[in-house]
Write a protein that holds these residues in place. Structure first.
Motif, mmCIF file in Angstrom:
data_model
loop_
_atom_site.group_PDB
_atom_site.id
_atom_site.type_symbol
_atom_site.label_atom_id
_atom_site.label_comp_id
_atom_site.label_asym_id
_atom_site.label_seq_id
_atom_site.Cartn_x
_atom_site.Cartn_y
_atom_site.Cartn_z
ATOM 1 N N ASP A 41 0.737 -1.180 -0.113
ATOM 2 C CA ASP A 41 0.024 -0.179 -0.016
ATOM 3 C C ASP A 41 0.772 1.182 0.152
ATOM 4 O OD1 ASP A 41 -2.490 -1.478 -0.044
ATOM 5 O OD2 ASP A 41 -2.463 -1.324 2.052
ATOM 6 N N SER A 42 2.142 1.135 0.519
ATOM 7 C CA SER A 42 2.714 2.679 0.369
ATOM 8 C C SER A 42 2.894 2.926 -0.507
ATOM 9 C CB SER A 42 4.401 1.851 1.099
ATOM 10 O OG SER A 42 5.336 3.039 1.214
ATOM 11 N N PRO A 43 3.437 2.395 -1.957
ATOM 12 C CA PRO A 43 3.503 3.362 -3.108
ATOM 13 C C PRO A 43 2.232 3.686 -3.719
ATOM 14 C CG PRO A 43 4.125 0.935 -3.381
ATOM 15 C CD PRO A 43 3.889 0.816 -2.015
ATOM 16 N N LEU A 44 0.985 3.260 -3.198
ATOM 17 C CA LEU A 44 -0.068 3.474 -3.893
ATOM 18 C C LEU A 44 -0.921 4.644 -3.078
ATOM 19 C CD1 LEU A 44 -1.808 0.007 -4.155
ATOM 20 C CD2 LEU A 44 -0.503 1.331 -5.940
ATOM 21 N N ASN A 45 -0.429 4.894 -1.874
ATOM 22 C CA ASN A 45 -0.846 6.065 -1.032
ATOM 23 C C ASN A 45 0.025 7.100 -0.862
ATOM 24 O OD1 ASN A 45 -3.288 4.805 -0.978
ATOM 25 N ND2 ASN A 45 -2.676 3.720 0.662
ATOM 26 N N ARG A 46 -0.219 8.218 -0.692
ATOM 27 C CA ARG A 46 0.784 9.488 -0.528
ATOM 28 C C ARG A 46 1.228 9.425 0.889
ATOM 29 N NH1 ARG A 46 0.155 14.514 -3.581
ATOM 30 N NH2 ARG A 46 1.331 15.107 -1.801
ATOM 31 N N LYS A 47 2.373 9.874 1.181
ATOM 32 C CA LYS A 47 2.980 9.582 2.673
ATOM 33 C C LYS A 47 2.237 10.849 3.276
ATOM 34 C CE LYS A 47 7.629 8.576 1.185
ATOM 35 N NZ LYS A 47 9.187 9.077 1.098
ATOM 36 N N LYS A 48 2.179 10.494 4.567
ATOM 37 C CA LYS A 48 1.733 11.786 5.576
ATOM 38 C C LYS A 48 2.656 12.670 5.759
ATOM 39 C CE LYS A 48 -2.613 10.066 6.768
ATOM 40 N NZ LYS A 48 -3.653 10.628 6.233
#
Length: 107
Positions: free
Chosen positions: A78-85
């Motif tokens: 999921d990390s590359p699919l969602n933006r970082k906080k």
């Protein structure tokens, strides 16, 4: 470009990414990153496709392909699919703590 981070997807992850790419209402960045992850999957093609070919197919830069692979290998799917906080938000909260609770209670 050196293939330091090789992404191996299992069947469930591959199916999830395929369904994500097929959706109509999805953020374009998420769709592009899912396409890159599918194209860089090493289990389907032996060694993954050429990085330049993937970048051209998805209309992104070589460094973006490398960063997506790196985040997939070092973190999770999921990390590359969602933006970082953001670690430090660019703007502080206007209302916080007890005042926020009062405003919510009034609504």
């Amino acid at each position: 470009m050196n293939k330091r981070y090789l992404a191996n997807l299992d069947n469930a992850e591959r199916n999830d990414l395929s369904e994500l790419v097929k959706k109509n209402s999805i953020v374009p960045q998420k769709r592009t990153h899912a396409q890159v992850l599918l194209l860089t999957d090493c289990t389907m093609r032996g060694l993954a496709s050429n990085v330049e070919a993937i970048a051209n197919a998805c209309q992104i830069t070589l460094s973006t392909v490398a960063n997506i692979r790196k985040r997939r290998v070092l973190e999770c799917l999921d990390s590359p699919l969602n933006r970082k906080k953001q670690l430090r938000p660019s703007r502080p909260k206007i209302i916080a703590g007890e005042n926020e609770a009062k405003v919510v209670a009034m609504c």
